[in-house]
Design an enzyme around this catalytic site. Structure first.
Site, PDB file in Angstrom:
ATOM      1  N   ASP A  38       0.835  -1.213   0.000  1.00 38.00           N
ATOM      2  CA  ASP A  38       0.000   0.000   0.000  1.00 38.00           C
ATOM      3  C   ASP A  38       0.864   1.256   0.000  1.00 38.00           C
ATOM      4  O   ASP A  38       1.977   1.253   0.522  1.00 38.00           O
ATOM      5  CB  ASP A  38      -0.926  -0.022   1.230  1.00 38.00           C
ATOM      6  CG  ASP A  38      -2.058   0.988   1.100  1.00 38.00           C
ATOM      7  OD1 ASP A  38      -2.367   1.404  -0.037  1.00 38.00           O
ATOM      8  OD2 ASP A  38      -2.626   1.357   2.139  1.00 38.00           O
TER       9      ASP A  38
ATOM     10  N   HIS B 200       2.064   3.151  -9.056  1.00 39.47           N
ATOM     11  CA  HIS B 200       1.821   1.720  -9.320  1.00 39.47           C
ATOM     12  C   HIS B 200       2.964   1.134 -10.146  1.00 39.47           C
ATOM     13  O   HIS B 200       3.416   0.011  -9.903  1.00 39.47           O
ATOM     14  CB  HIS B 200       0.486   1.518 -10.045  1.00 39.47           C
ATOM     15  CG  HIS B 200      -0.702   1.967  -9.251  1.00 39.47           C
ATOM     16  ND1 HIS B 200      -0.825   1.721  -7.900  1.00 39.47           N
ATOM     17  CD2 HIS B 200      -1.825   2.648  -9.610  1.00 39.47           C
ATOM     18  CE1 HIS B 200      -1.978   2.237  -7.466  1.00 39.47           C
ATOM     19  NE2 HIS B 200      -2.595   2.806  -8.477  1.00 39.47           N
TER      20      HIS B 200
ATOM     21  N   LEU C  37      10.557 -20.687  -4.833  1.00 34.87           N
ATOM     22  CA  LEU C  37       9.665 -19.782  -4.092  1.00 34.87           C
ATOM     23  C   LEU C  37       8.316 -19.844  -4.790  1.00 34.87           C
ATOM     24  O   LEU C  37       8.262 -19.917  -6.020  1.00 34.87           O
ATOM     25  CB  LEU C  37      10.214 -18.347  -4.153  1.00 34.87           C
ATOM     26  CG  LEU C  37       9.293 -17.210  -3.678  1.00 34.87           C
ATOM     27  CD1 LEU C  37       9.172 -17.216  -2.155  1.00 34.87           C
ATOM     28  CD2 LEU C  37       9.814 -15.841  -4.126  1.00 34.87           C
TER      29      LEU C  37
END
Ligand code: IPE
Ligand code: IPE
Ligand code: MG
Length: 258
Positions: A27, A44, A138
């Site tokens: 955020d 973004h 991962l």
């Protein structure tokens, strides 16, 4: 029904000093851009760079699962041009990064309600998951059009669809395989950047006993050093899972040192 993932409310999970699973609410992109007199969407764009650094860091540290919140089921409430920019960015990111993820032995998974995405995005998501399905270094899970309540509701519906006889009797263990993150252990560490101290409908079910870490750092500025700070904070926590501190101490003292 086989259920290999232990539930933190049923058994006490093994704890390692490096979290096995980290969940992140990325955020603060808009505010990061605003501080620089740039449009929100520039934040973004820079957020994708931060994600790249965090993925690499997690892989280097031996974190097994990294789950990131990219777009919530409530983010459709944003202005149409920002929503559309985010959809395009998501598509471009998948097209550009998947080969790199694959080369680095990273498995990509996407959770959330895909029905609202256009066909091209749906297809790209599916291709990316298929290509990387057997990778083992991962697991990177991207939550897109995801909501914790949606997840629980869709799980109940799917379970009852397959096993209507469970309606009166189902247990946590019956439901667990239908939840979006059914093949991952519950997050050990939750990180939210951007100063807000709330869950915003992220993994409501799975965060039951997760250690929460909040930082004012805005997501585009989050880097390896910030991740190390979050993990250091995690390493100071005593995870009791309902027990007393004395019980936890007795258990760790009784264990052979690693
Ligand atoms: C998080 O950054 C990214 C998404 C929700 C897609 P924000 O866009 O929420 O940034 P702020 O919170 O407005 O600064
Ligand atoms: C949460 O951030 C969702 C994502 C980071 C994708 P928001 O910025 O949407 O959360 P609220 O609205 O401040 O709670
Ligand atoms: Mg925000």
């Amino acid at each position: 029904m086989a259920n290999l993932i232990p539930s933190s409310t049923r058994t006490i999970p093994d704890i390692a000093s490096i979290p096995r699973h980290i969940a992140v609410i990325m955020d603060g992109n808009g505010r990061w851009a605003k501080q620089r007199f740039m449009p929100r969407v520039a934040g973004h764009q820079r957020g994708v760079e931060a994600l790249r650094v965090v993925v690499k860091s997690c892989r280097d540290l031996g974190v097994e699962y990294l789950t990131v919140f990219a777009f919530s089921s409530e983010n459709w409430r944003r202005p149409a041009d920002e929503v559309s920019f985010l959809m395009t960015l998501f598509l471009k990111m998948l097209e550009r990064e998947v080969a790199k993820l694959h080369k680095n032995n990273i498995r990509l998974k996407i959770i959330g309600d895909r029905s609202r995405f256009d066909n091209k995005l749906k297809q790209t998501m599916q291709d990316a998951e298929l290509l990387t399905a057997n990778n083992t270094a991962l697991t990177l899970t991207i939550a897109a059009n995801y909501g914790g309540r949606w997840d629980v509701m869709q799980a109940i519906k799917s379970m009852l669809n397959e096993h209507p006889q469970l309606a009166q009797t189902f247990t946590e263990e019956d439901l667990q395989p239908y939840l979006s993150m059914s093949d991952a252990p519950e997050p050990d560490l939750f990180i939210r950047t951007g100063g807000e101290q709330r869950i915003s409908n992220f993994m409501l079910w799975q965060l039951a006993y997760t250690e929460l870490y909040f930082t004012d750092t805005l997501w585009p500025a989050f880097d390896r050093n910030e991740l190390d700070k979050a993990i250091a904070s995690y390493q100071q926590r005593e995870r009791r899972f309902g027990r007393t501190s004395e019980q936890v101490q007795a258990k760790t003292e009784g264990k052979p040192s690693a």
